[in-house]
Design a protein around this motif. Structure first.
Motif, PDB file in Angstrom:
ATOM      1  N   PRO A  93      -1.002 -39.013  33.613  1.00 34.27           N
ATOM      2  CA  PRO A  93      -0.588 -40.345  33.173  1.00 34.27           C
ATOM      3  C   PRO A  93       0.563 -40.340  32.172  1.00 34.27           C
ATOM      4  CG  PRO A  93      -2.928 -39.974  32.684  1.00 34.27           C
ATOM      5  CD  PRO A  93      -2.414 -38.767  33.389  1.00 34.27           C
ATOM      6  N   VAL A  94       0.650 -39.325  31.326  1.00 38.41           N
ATOM      7  CA  VAL A  94       1.760 -39.277  30.376  1.00 38.41           C
ATOM      8  C   VAL A  94       3.079 -39.200  31.134  1.00 38.41           C
ATOM      9  CG1 VAL A  94       2.879 -37.932  28.552  1.00 38.41           C
ATOM     10  CG2 VAL A  94       0.392 -38.316  28.481  1.00 38.41           C
ATOM     11  N   LYS A  95       3.126 -38.354  32.148  1.00 33.94           N
ATOM     12  CA  LYS A  95       4.355 -38.217  32.943  1.00 33.94           C
ATOM     13  C   LYS A  95       4.660 -39.508  33.697  1.00 33.94           C
ATOM     14  CE  LYS A  95       6.603 -35.507  36.530  1.00 33.94           C
ATOM     15  NZ  LYS A  95       6.525 -34.350  37.424  1.00 33.94           N
ATOM     16  N   VAL A  96       3.639 -40.105  34.308  1.00 30.86           N
ATOM     17  CA  VAL A  96       3.838 -41.324  35.097  1.00 30.86           C
ATOM     18  C   VAL A  96       4.386 -42.447  34.212  1.00 30.86           C
ATOM     19  CG1 VAL A  96       2.691 -43.103  36.476  1.00 30.86           C
ATOM     20  CG2 VAL A  96       2.091 -40.694  36.802  1.00 30.86           C
ATOM     21  N   PHE A  97       3.738 -42.666  33.072  1.00 32.17           N
ATOM     22  CA  PHE A  97       4.184 -43.761  32.196  1.00 32.17           C
ATOM     23  C   PHE A  97       5.519 -43.437  31.536  1.00 32.17           C
ATOM     24  CE2 PHE A  97      -0.418 -44.890  32.267  1.00 32.17           C
ATOM     25  CZ  PHE A  97      -0.266 -46.152  32.817  1.00 32.17           C
ATOM     26  N   GLY A 112      -3.995 -32.156  24.363  1.00 26.37           N
ATOM     27  CA  GLY A 112      -3.539 -33.008  23.276  1.00 26.37           C
ATOM     28  C   GLY A 112      -4.720 -33.600  22.530  1.00 26.37           C
ATOM     29  N   SER A 113      -4.620 -33.604  21.227  1.00 29.97           N
ATOM     30  CA  SER A 113      -5.683 -34.184  20.406  1.00 29.97           C
ATOM     31  C   SER A 113      -5.656 -35.704  20.532  1.00 29.97           C
ATOM     32  CB  SER A 113      -5.492 -33.780  18.939  1.00 29.97           C
ATOM     33  OG  SER A 113      -4.321 -34.415  18.428  1.00 29.97           O
ATOM     34  N   VAL A 114      -6.692 -36.341  20.063  1.00 30.01           N
ATOM     35  CA  VAL A 114      -6.739 -37.808  20.094  1.00 30.01           C
ATOM     36  C   VAL A 114      -5.568 -38.381  19.307  1.00 30.01           C
ATOM     37  CG1 VAL A 114      -8.076 -39.841  19.410  1.00 30.01           C
ATOM     38  CG2 VAL A 114      -9.232 -37.895  20.448  1.00 30.01           C
ATOM     39  N   ASP A 115      -5.268 -37.776  18.148  1.00 34.04           N
ATOM     40  CA  ASP A 115      -4.146 -38.251  17.336  1.00 34.04           C
ATOM     41  C   ASP A 115      -2.830 -38.156  18.104  1.00 34.04           C
ATOM     42  OD1 ASP A 115      -2.810 -39.073  14.796  1.00 34.04           O
ATOM     43  OD2 ASP A 115      -1.954 -37.049  14.967  1.00 34.04           O
ATOM     44  N   VAL A 116      -2.616 -37.032  18.767  1.00 32.58           N
ATOM     45  CA  VAL A 116      -1.383 -36.843  19.537  1.00 32.58           C
ATOM     46  C   VAL A 116      -1.313 -37.860  20.682  1.00 32.58           C
ATOM     47  CG1 VAL A 116      -0.227 -35.276  21.149  1.00 32.58           C
ATOM     48  CG2 VAL A 116      -0.995 -34.454  18.915  1.00 32.58           C
ATOM     49  N   LEU A 117      -2.420 -38.039  21.386  1.00 34.01           N
ATOM     50  CA  LEU A 117      -2.427 -38.993  22.499  1.00 34.01           C
ATOM     51  C   LEU A 117      -2.232 -40.428  22.014  1.00 34.01           C
ATOM     52  CD1 LEU A 117      -5.193 -37.463  24.781  1.00 34.01           C
ATOM     53  CD2 LEU A 117      -2.706 -37.345  25.072  1.00 34.01           C
ATOM     54  N   LYS A 118      -2.733 -40.744  20.829  1.00 28.33           N
ATOM     55  CA  LYS A 118      -2.490 -42.077  20.249  1.00 28.33           C
ATOM     56  C   LYS A 118      -1.008 -42.276  19.985  1.00 28.33           C
ATOM     57  CE  LYS A 118      -6.872 -43.001  17.853  1.00 28.33           C
ATOM     58  NZ  LYS A 118      -7.496 -43.159  16.523  1.00 28.33           N
ATOM     59  N   ARG A 119      -0.370 -41.238  19.462  1.00 29.57           N
ATOM     60  CA  ARG A 119       1.065 -41.326  19.178  1.00 29.57           C
ATOM     61  C   ARG A 119       1.871 -41.461  20.468  1.00 29.57           C
ATOM     62  NH1 ARG A 119       1.035 -36.262  15.312  1.00 29.57           N
ATOM     63  NH2 ARG A 119       3.196 -36.095  15.947  1.00 29.57           N
ATOM     64  N   ILE A 120       1.473 -40.727  21.490  1.00 31.28           N
ATOM     65  CA  ILE A 120       2.150 -40.826  22.785  1.00 31.28           C
ATOM     66  C   ILE A 120       1.933 -42.217  23.380  1.00 31.28           C
ATOM     67  CG2 ILE A 120       2.115 -39.998  25.169  1.00 31.28           C
ATOM     68  CD1 ILE A 120       1.622 -37.170  24.029  1.00 31.28           C
ATOM     69  N   ALA A 121       0.696 -42.709  23.313  1.00 27.94           N
ATOM     70  CA  ALA A 121       0.399 -44.043  23.852  1.00 27.94           C
ATOM     71  C   ALA A 121       1.235 -45.103  23.147  1.00 27.94           C
ATOM     72  CB  ALA A 121      -1.091 -44.353  23.711  1.00 27.94           C
ATOM     73  N   ALA A 122       1.357 -44.995  21.836  1.00 28.78           N
ATOM     74  CA  ALA A 122       2.165 -45.967  21.083  1.00 28.78           C
ATOM     75  C   ALA A 122       3.629 -45.890  21.511  1.00 28.78           C
ATOM     76  CB  ALA A 122       2.015 -45.720  19.583  1.00 28.78           C
ATOM     77  N   ALA A 123       4.139 -44.681  21.676  1.00 25.58           N
ATOM     78  CA  ALA A 123       5.538 -44.515  22.086  1.00 25.58           C
ATOM     79  C   ALA A 123       5.780 -45.058  23.488  1.00 25.58           C
ATOM     80  CB  ALA A 123       5.925 -43.038  22.010  1.00 25.58           C
ATOM     81  N   LEU A 124       4.771 -44.939  24.350  1.00 29.69           N
ATOM     82  CA  LEU A 124       4.899 -45.428  25.727  1.00 29.69           C
ATOM     83  C   LEU A 124       4.499 -46.902  25.872  1.00 29.69           C
ATOM     84  CD1 LEU A 124       3.442 -42.346  27.651  1.00 29.69           C
ATOM     85  CD2 LEU A 124       5.846 -43.088  27.553  1.00 29.69           C
ATOM     86  N   ARG A 125       3.967 -47.486  24.776  1.00 32.65           N
ATOM     87  CA  ARG A 125       3.515 -48.884  24.787  1.00 32.65           C
ATOM     88  C   ARG A 125       2.418 -49.113  25.829  1.00 32.65           C
ATOM     89  NH1 ARG A 125       8.805 -49.154  25.423  1.00 32.65           N
ATOM     90  NH2 ARG A 125       8.744 -50.539  27.214  1.00 32.65           N
ATOM     91  N   VAL A 126       1.435 -48.215  25.811  1.00 34.17           N
ATOM     92  CA  VAL A 126       0.262 -48.342  26.684  1.00 34.17           C
ATOM     93  C   VAL A 126      -0.985 -48.144  25.824  1.00 34.17           C
ATOM     94  CG1 VAL A 126       1.460 -47.545  28.763  1.00 34.17           C
ATOM     95  CG2 VAL A 126       0.213 -45.894  27.359  1.00 34.17           C
ATOM     96  N   ASP A 127      -2.131 -48.521  26.334  1.00 35.49           N
ATOM     97  CA  ASP A 127      -3.380 -48.280  25.637  1.00 35.49           C
ATOM     98  C   ASP A 127      -3.734 -46.804  25.735  1.00 35.49           C
ATOM     99  OD1 ASP A 127      -3.808 -50.954  24.980  1.00 35.49           O
ATOM    100  OD2 ASP A 127      -4.916 -51.359  26.832  1.00 35.49           O
ATOM    101  N   LEU A 128      -4.426 -46.326  24.724  1.00 36.69           N
ATOM    102  CA  LEU A 128      -4.873 -44.939  24.753  1.00 36.69           C
ATOM    103  C   LEU A 128      -5.704 -44.663  26.001  1.00 36.69           C
ATOM    104  CD1 LEU A 128      -5.170 -42.172  23.392  1.00 36.69           C
ATOM    105  CD2 LEU A 128      -7.101 -43.105  22.092  1.00 36.69           C
ATOM    106  N   ASN A 129      -6.519 -45.625  26.406  1.00 36.27           N
ATOM    107  CA  ASN A 129      -7.356 -45.453  27.614  1.00 36.27           C
ATOM    108  C   ASN A 129      -6.517 -45.247  28.871  1.00 36.27           C
ATOM    109  OD1 ASN A 129      -9.719 -45.733  26.162  1.00 36.27           O
ATOM    110  ND2 ASN A 129      -9.885 -47.913  26.546  1.00 36.27           N
ATOM    111  N   ASP A 130      -5.288 -45.745  28.873  1.00 34.83           N
ATOM    112  CA  ASP A 130      -4.431 -45.565  30.041  1.00 34.83           C
ATOM    113  C   ASP A 130      -4.021 -44.111  30.239  1.00 34.83           C
ATOM    114  OD1 ASP A 130      -4.458 -48.278  30.653  1.00 34.83           O
ATOM    115  OD2 ASP A 130      -2.654 -48.696  29.470  1.00 34.83           O
ATOM    116  N   LEU A 131      -4.162 -43.308  29.199  1.00 32.65           N
ATOM    117  CA  LEU A 131      -3.750 -41.898  29.293  1.00 32.65           C
ATOM    118  C   LEU A 131      -4.891 -40.966  29.668  1.00 32.65           C
ATOM    119  CD1 LEU A 131      -1.322 -41.621  26.238  1.00 32.65           C
ATOM    120  CD2 LEU A 131      -0.820 -42.231  28.620  1.00 32.65           C
ATOM    121  N   SER A 132      -6.076 -41.510  29.893  1.00 30.36           N
ATOM    122  CA  SER A 132      -7.197 -40.633  30.240  1.00 30.36           C
ATOM    123  C   SER A 132      -7.514 -40.699  31.712  1.00 30.36           C
ATOM    124  CB  SER A 132      -8.427 -41.000  29.428  1.00 30.36           C
ATOM    125  OG  SER A 132      -8.784 -42.341  29.651  1.00 30.36           O
TER     126      SER A 132
END
Length: 122
Positions: free
Chosen positions: A66-70, A102-122
């Protein structure tokens, strides 16, 4: 016209129950369902959630990370995403390839940068 409702009263004459013909009862249920649906639709529109193209959904369903897709949907390079999330490009690459989770903190930062919910990355 005869009143379709029959009012049942208590011993002091206060209305306690209303007996309706089934057709009137069903009409009222339909009206309530329509009102609830309109209210839900209005709440959804007010929240204005972002929707994604079929291509994005298809890629996610096909198992792409999902990180790559978004990231690609947002038109970002790995370096741009890394900079926006305060990470190294190699770390983003490792997450996208599945080498690291990636830790939860890292995924939160990625989600914020991608403007998606953290749940979208799981």
């Amino acid at each position: 016209m005869v009143n379709p409702a029959q009012i049942l009263r208590d011993s002091q004459g206060r209305p306690m129950f209303a007996v309706l013909p089934i057709a009137e009862y069903e009409r009222l249920l339909e009206a309530a369902d329509e009102a609830a649906a309109l209210q839900a639709y209005d709440a959804y529109k007010e929240a204005a959630p972002e929707t994604f193209p079929d291509e994005v959904a298809g890629r996610l369903l096909d198992g792409e990370h999902p990180v790559k897709v978004f990231r690609e949907h947002r038109g970002m390079t790995q370096s741009q995403l890394a900079q926006a999330a305060g990470l190294k490009q190699s770390y983003v690459s490792q997450i996208e390839s599945g080498v690291r989770t990636g830790s939860v903190d890292v995924l939160k930062r990625i989600a914020a940068a991608l403007r998606v919910d953290l749940n979208d990355l799981s």
